[in-house]
Design a protein around this motif. Structure first.
Motif, PDB file in Angstrom:
ATOM      1  N   ALA A 163       0.819  -1.214   0.000  1.00  0.00           N
ATOM      2  CA  ALA A 163       0.000   0.000   0.000  1.00  0.00           C
ATOM      3  C   ALA A 163       0.854   1.267   0.000  1.00  0.00           C
ATOM      4  CB  ALA A 163      -0.932  -0.016   1.212  1.00  0.00           C
ATOM      5  N   ILE A 218       0.110  -1.140 -14.495  1.00  0.00           N
ATOM      6  CA  ILE A 218       0.582  -0.335 -13.363  1.00  0.00           C
ATOM      7  C   ILE A 218       2.068  -0.585 -13.146  1.00  0.00           C
ATOM      8  CG2 ILE A 218       0.392   0.056 -10.877  1.00  0.00           C
ATOM      9  CD1 ILE A 218      -2.587  -0.503 -11.113  1.00  0.00           C
ATOM     10  N   ASN A 239       1.831   7.315  -2.021  1.00  0.00           N
ATOM     11  CA  ASN A 239       1.778   8.079  -0.779  1.00  0.00           C
ATOM     12  C   ASN A 239       2.747   9.244  -0.781  1.00  0.00           C
ATOM     13  OD1 ASN A 239       1.248   5.160  -0.368  1.00  0.00           O
ATOM     14  ND2 ASN A 239       0.596   5.877   1.635  1.00  0.00           N
ATOM     15  N   GLY A 295       3.566   3.495  -1.056  1.00  0.00           N
ATOM     16  CA  GLY A 295       4.474   3.526  -2.202  1.00  0.00           C
ATOM     17  C   GLY A 295       4.582   4.927  -2.751  1.00  0.00           C
TER      18      GLY A 295
HETATM   19  N1  TRP Z   1      -0.383   1.308  -3.405  1.00  0.00           N
HETATM   20  C1  TRP Z   1       0.847   1.580  -4.054  1.00  0.00           C
HETATM   21  C2  TRP Z   1       1.171   3.053  -3.931  1.00  0.00           C
HETATM   22  O1  TRP Z   1       0.480   3.777  -3.284  1.00  0.00           O
HETATM   23  C3  TRP Z   1       0.880   1.120  -5.471  1.00  0.00           C
HETATM   24  C4  TRP Z   1       0.289  -0.223  -5.682  1.00  0.00           C
HETATM   25  C5  TRP Z   1       0.778  -1.399  -5.286  1.00  0.00           C
HETATM   26  C6  TRP Z   1      -0.938  -0.513  -6.301  1.00  0.00           C
HETATM   27  N2  TRP Z   1      -0.056  -2.420  -5.617  1.00  0.00           N
HETATM   28  C7  TRP Z   1      -1.119  -1.891  -6.237  1.00  0.00           C
HETATM   29  C8  TRP Z   1      -1.895   0.271  -6.869  1.00  0.00           C
HETATM   30  C9  TRP Z   1      -2.279  -2.470  -6.731  1.00  0.00           C
HETATM   31  C10 TRP Z   1      -3.047  -0.310  -7.368  1.00  0.00           C
HETATM   32  C11 TRP Z   1      -3.235  -1.656  -7.277  1.00  0.00           C
HETATM   33  O2  TRP Z   1       2.116   3.534  -4.478  1.00  0.00           O
END
Ligand code: TRP
Length: 453
Positions: A27, A105, A32, A29
């Motif tokens: 989450a 992504i 944030n 990354g």
């Molecule tokens: N959550 C991560 C961020 O905030 C990025 C990320 C990792 C992500 N796994 C994911 C985003 C799956 C969407 C779906 O940078």
């Protein structure tokens, strides 16, 4: 209560802390630290934060818990999970969409992640010291116009993620995130304290926190939802995949709340580490993606001890990015190993080659080969927009609908309570959110974003 059989042959997270470190690692990354501060600044500071928090609680938490439940009950990858729960139906398409989103992504994400490595090297070799704002911009544009440096870093980043994922769940993902996540928290706290003890820090805090509702437009609302999804890593099966590695004795509800809390806290702390410092040095809080690569080096150039803070910051950013890319890669790897019956090594290499190829095209499309575009939008922009604003909300929508209406209630309760091990007093609220509030809100915000409402 139904028995919850634990697969003995499948790899899993070894401890509760491991689950939280890995999932919070996914989450937390670039979303944030790179994205949240600038979009909050652009969209009314505190006002945006309020909307964002509402989305996290009403939509983020239920989608996250739904993904965990789907993953853990089936102990399968995002595609296999739907096929196991609803054989012969079209639900597996949600999984396929997630796997496609994972490729997209990972590709654009690895490009920016690559930049963090370049900047880590720039910080280590003291390249910001004594440069003026023009000099800092020049550093950035010189890097971008290099025909090979951005590509090299993208490829290196994809390779490092592959290295971790090849090692597996316990010995790879869990092992590394358990070290890296606490380190990340320490670094961001040090940077935050440094920033708010600078003169005029309060201006930066005001920029970040003072609600300015006049800056909230319809677009801010879809941006807030997109950000909530992206930041929590929900909507594409990452957490179905990670959920499938959570042992049956763990409390899914508690893990969901801890991870969402940590993720939000770190996004806010990133803003606290960034804006007061930007204002303290009289630099305009240049909104937009340049924030961390142009604005901050200016801050570091002027700040006492800037060398160490720059080093810490870009290290922090690389770590945050790495613990996220591994989670996205794992979605594809789990699918390849389980559905195509190939080894983890082969699956990781295969997936990484695909991601690297797409990543290189994305990187080129930004500056050097703008022809890689569709209808005037470069490939990077297309992948980012399609994944964050379309695939994630659509995926999230179907995931909650699935849990609300197609997941057997008895099975779901057994899963959430780990076979009556935990009390799930929140169950009726959760059901209410997944049945009505979350799908409705996602649909509205989504249609609004497409200009249909
Ligand atoms: N959550 C991560 C961020 O905030 C990025 C990320 C990792 C992500 N796994 C994911 C985003 C799956 C969407 C779906 O940078």
């Amino acid at each position: 209560m139904a028995q919850l059989p634990q697969s003995t042959t499948r790899d899993s997270f070894g401890s509760r802390f491991g689950v939280i470190a890995a999932t919070a690692g996914s989450a937390v990354g670039l979303g944030n630290i790179w994205r949240f501060p600038y979009i909050a600044g652009e969209n009314g500071g505190g006002a945006f934060l309020i909307i964002y928090l509402v989305f996290i609680v009403l939509i983020g938490l239920p989608v996250m818990l739904s993904e965990f439940a789907i993953g853990r009950s089936t102990q399968r990858n995002a595609f296999g999970a739907f096929r196991k729960l609803k054989p012969g139906s079209k639900w597996f398409l949600v999984g396929i969409m997630g796997i496609a989103a994972a490729f997209m992504i990972n590709a654009f994400y690895s490009v920016i992640a690559g930049w963090t490595l370049e900047y880590l090297v720039k910080a280590a070799s003291n390249q910001f010291r004594g440069t003026d704002p023009q000099g800092v911009s020049l550093l950035f544009s010189e890097f971008q116009s290099s025909s090979w440096r951005p590509l090299m870093w993208t490829l290196l980043f994809v390779s490092i993620s592959a290295f971790v994922v090849i090692a597996g769940i316990k010995k790879g993902i869990e092992k590394y995130t358990k070290i890296l996540m606490p380190l990340l928290v320490i670094l961001i706290l040090i940077l935050g304290v440094r920033s708010i003890t600078l003169p005029n820090a309060s201006q930066g805090l005001q920029f970040l926190f003072q609600p300015d509702f006049s800056k909230i437009q319809a677009s801010s609302i879809i941006v807030a939802l997109g950000q909530a999804f992206f930041s929590l890593s929900v909507g594409m099966g990452t957490l179905i995949t990670y959920g499938s590695y959570i042992q049956k004795k763990e409390n899914l509800g508690a893990s969901t709340v801890s991870v969402a809390f940590a993720d939000t806290l770190i996004a806010v702390l990133a803003g606290v580490a960034i804006f007061p410092a930007v204002f303290a040095f009289g630099i305009s809080p240049e909104s937009g993606p340049d924030l961390v690569f142009i604005t901050l080096p200016n801050v570091f150039a002027q700040m006492k001890g800037g060398y160490f803070f720059a080093l810490m910051f870009f290290f922090l950013l690389s770590v945050a990015a790495l613990t996220s890319t591994i989670s996205i890669l794992e979605v594809v790897v789990a699918y390849f190993t389980e559905e195509m019956k190939i080894s983890r090594l082969k699956a990781t290499i295969l997936a990484s080659i695909g991601i690297a190829f797409l990543g290189v095209l994305c990187s080129l499309s930004l500056y050097n080969v703008p022809e890689i575009s569709i209808a005037g939008v470069n490939l990077f922009g297309i992948l980012e927009y399609t994944a964050s604003n379309i695939l994630l909300p659509v995926g999230g929508f179907f995931i909650v609908i699935f849990v609300a209406w197609f997941f057997k209630g008895k099975l779901l309760k057994a899963e959430l309570s780990s076979g009556s091990r935990f009390k799930i007093k929140y169950y009726p609220y959760f059901m209410f959110l997944v049945r009505y509030i979350a799908p409705l809100a996602i649909a509205l915000v989504f249609l609004n974003g497409l200009g249909l409402v």
